[in-house]
Design a protein around this motif. Sequence first.
Motif, short mmCIF file in Angstrom:
data_model
loop_
_atom_site.label_atom_id
_atom_site.label_comp_id
_atom_site.label_asym_id
_atom_site.label_seq_id
_atom_site.Cartn_x
_atom_site.Cartn_y
_atom_site.Cartn_z
N GLY A 90 34.80 51.53 39.68
CA GLY A 90 35.03 50.46 40.63
C GLY A 90 36.47 50.42 41.11
N HIS A 91 36.66 50.09 42.36
CA HIS A 91 37.99 49.88 42.94
C HIS A 91 37.98 48.48 43.52
CE1 HIS A 91 40.80 50.64 46.60
NE2 HIS A 91 41.51 50.21 45.57
N LEU A 92 38.92 47.63 43.08
CA LEU A 92 38.86 46.23 43.49
C LEU A 92 39.11 46.06 44.99
CD1 LEU A 92 38.50 43.28 42.61
CD2 LEU A 92 41.01 43.14 42.57
N ALA A 93 40.23 46.61 45.49
CA ALA A 93 40.60 46.30 46.87
C ALA A 93 41.69 47.23 47.37
CB ALA A 93 41.10 44.86 46.96
N PHE A 94 41.70 47.45 48.69
CA PHE A 94 42.84 48.06 49.36
C PHE A 94 43.87 46.97 49.66
CE2 PHE A 94 39.44 51.11 50.46
CZ PHE A 94 40.06 52.28 50.04
N GLY A 95 45.07 47.40 50.03
CA GLY A 95 46.16 46.46 50.24
C GLY A 95 45.83 45.24 51.09
N PRO A 96 45.24 45.42 52.29
CA PRO A 96 44.95 44.26 53.15
C PRO A 96 43.93 43.30 52.54
CG PRO A 96 44.94 46.30 54.42
CD PRO A 96 44.98 46.70 52.98
N GLN A 97 43.14 43.79 51.57
CA GLN A 97 42.10 42.97 50.95
C GLN A 97 42.56 42.33 49.65
OE1 GLN A 97 39.70 46.35 50.31
NE2 GLN A 97 38.43 46.09 52.15
N LYS A 98 43.77 42.65 49.21
CA LYS A 98 44.19 42.34 47.84
C LYS A 98 44.10 40.86 47.50
CE LYS A 98 45.99 45.27 45.77
NZ LYS A 98 45.49 46.39 44.98
N ALA A 99 44.70 40.01 48.31
CA ALA A 99 44.71 38.57 47.99
C ALA A 99 43.29 38.02 47.97
CB ALA A 99 45.57 37.82 49.01
N TYR A 100 42.49 38.40 48.96
CA TYR A 100 41.10 37.93 49.05
C TYR A 100 40.30 38.35 47.82
CZ TYR A 100 36.36 37.39 50.94
OH TYR A 100 35.05 37.04 51.14
N MET A 101 40.44 39.62 47.43
CA MET A 101 39.63 40.15 46.33
C MET A 101 40.15 39.73 44.95
SD MET A 101 36.96 41.39 47.58
CE MET A 101 36.30 42.08 46.05
N LEU A 102 41.43 39.43 44.84
CA LEU A 102 41.91 38.88 43.57
C LEU A 102 41.28 37.52 43.31
CD1 LEU A 102 45.70 39.84 43.50
CD2 LEU A 102 43.95 40.52 41.83
N GLN A 103 41.12 36.72 44.36
CA GLN A 103 40.44 35.44 44.21
C GLN A 103 38.97 35.66 43.86
OE1 GLN A 103 40.95 32.73 47.51
NE2 GLN A 103 39.39 31.32 46.78
N TYR A 104 38.35 36.64 44.52
CA TYR A 104 36.96 36.98 44.22
C TYR A 104 36.82 37.41 42.76
CZ TYR A 104 32.49 39.53 44.61
OH TYR A 104 31.20 39.97 44.44
N TYR A 105 37.75 38.20 42.30
CA TYR A 105 37.75 38.69 40.90
C TYR A 105 37.79 37.51 39.93
CZ TYR A 105 39.76 40.84 36.67
OH TYR A 105 40.03 41.24 35.38
N GLU A 106 38.65 36.55 40.18
CA GLU A 106 38.77 35.40 39.29
C GLU A 106 37.52 34.53 39.33
OE1 GLU A 106 42.33 33.61 40.73
OE2 GLU A 106 43.67 35.03 39.70
N GLU A 107 36.91 34.41 40.50
CA GLU A 107 35.72 33.56 40.65
C GLU A 107 34.45 34.23 40.14
OE1 GLU A 107 35.70 32.68 44.80
OE2 GLU A 107 37.32 31.18 44.66
N HIS A 108 34.46 35.55 40.01
CA HIS A 108 33.27 36.30 39.56
C HIS A 108 33.61 37.18 38.35
CE1 HIS A 108 32.64 35.39 43.86
NE2 HIS A 108 31.34 35.38 43.58
N PHE A 109 34.40 36.65 37.44
CA PHE A 109 34.91 37.50 36.37
C PHE A 109 33.80 38.12 35.52
CE2 PHE A 109 36.60 38.31 32.09
CZ PHE A 109 37.56 39.26 32.44
N SER A 110 32.68 37.42 35.36
CA SER A 110 31.60 37.96 34.54
C SER A 110 31.07 39.28 35.09
CB SER A 110 30.45 36.95 34.44
OG SER A 110 29.89 36.69 35.72
N LYS A 111 31.21 39.49 36.39
CA LYS A 111 30.79 40.75 37.02
C LYS A 111 31.65 41.92 36.53
CE LYS A 111 30.12 40.46 41.44
NZ LYS A 111 28.65 40.59 41.69
N PHE A 112 32.92 41.64 36.26
CA PHE A 112 33.90 42.66 35.90
C PHE A 112 34.10 42.79 34.38
CE2 PHE A 112 34.88 40.95 40.06
CZ PHE A 112 35.09 42.09 40.84
N ALA A 113 33.70 41.75 33.64
CA ALA A 113 33.90 41.74 32.20
C ALA A 113 33.05 42.79 31.51
CB ALA A 113 33.59 40.35 31.65
N ILE A 114 33.48 43.22 30.34
CA ILE A 114 32.76 44.24 29.58
C ILE A 114 31.48 43.62 28.98
CG2 ILE A 114 32.86 45.82 27.62
CD1 ILE A 114 35.92 45.93 28.10
N HIS A 115 30.36 44.29 29.17
CA HIS A 115 29.07 43.77 28.69
C HIS A 115 28.47 44.67 27.62
CE1 HIS A 115 28.59 40.42 31.54
NE2 HIS A 115 29.21 41.19 32.41
N TYR A 116 29.29 45.22 26.76
CA TYR A 116 28.80 46.03 25.64
C TYR A 116 29.26 45.39 24.35
CZ TYR A 116 27.24 49.84 28.62
OH TYR A 116 26.57 50.61 29.55
#
Length: 265
Positions: free
Chosen positions: A239-265
């Motif tokens: 996975g790649h979170l974001a390119f530069g122009p998307q960074k601020a938007y996707m950092l907020q997305y990351y924080e709001e959807h952390f369970s999507k990114f968290a380790i599930h093993y």
Amino acid sequence: ILAGYEPKLWNSTLARIEEFQSKDVDYCLISSGKYDSVLDKIAEMNGWSYLYTEQNQVCFIQNLAIELHPNAQYIFKMDEDIFIGKDFFHQMIQEFHQIEEQGEYWIGFAVPVIPLNCCGYVTYLNGIGKKKEYEKRFGRVYRSRFSEIYLDEIAKFLWDTMDSFDEMAERFLKNSGYNILGCFYNIGCILFTRERWHMMGKWPEKPGETGMGRDEEFIFKDNIDRDMPIYEISSVLAGHLAFGPQKAYMLQYYEEHFSKFAIHY
């Protein structure tokens, strides 16, 4: 692993490298132009090395890291905003060796399937059956650096296709084979050989530059000049979170959807 500027992601990106590290791989965190005590501590806790430079020149520090690991014949270059899953290192290495034995072209470098990537998003959409839905919303897909992949809505769309990154990465492990890519590639996560590094004359260190983006342009042109394509390994998702122009938007997305990114093993 180039790191030092996205500490909000380390609780998933670097944590994943900790969780899924391979005993066959030596890990080195590198920071261009700064020292970070947290990275130093992470490296110490894991038995990794940590390298930093006072001058911010990413090509220089990449060359230095490779030179300081003279026994490394195969080299991963990763950025700190890359998410990897179970068996990532083992699968990438195994498939790389198979391509070396059977491939019809010398390897420029090998990559996993990366959804937020100007080439990889096409492979990903085809693989999960979402190409038509994407094209209905955003238009025709093309493997090109001039695609619309840099828009906020597209980054969100691609990450929204996953209930969790781990679930999707495990799904891709069932795939086989590879694609040969003929387009410009964003090199946030690549695997190449020491021989390839020597062949291209190492990463280009231009005085007065930070080197950002210079490494991508350089290896892309060198691949073309030498008829050495990019091999995309179908069974490995990163996975790649974001390119530069998307960074601020996707950092907020990351924080709001952390369970999507968290380790599930």
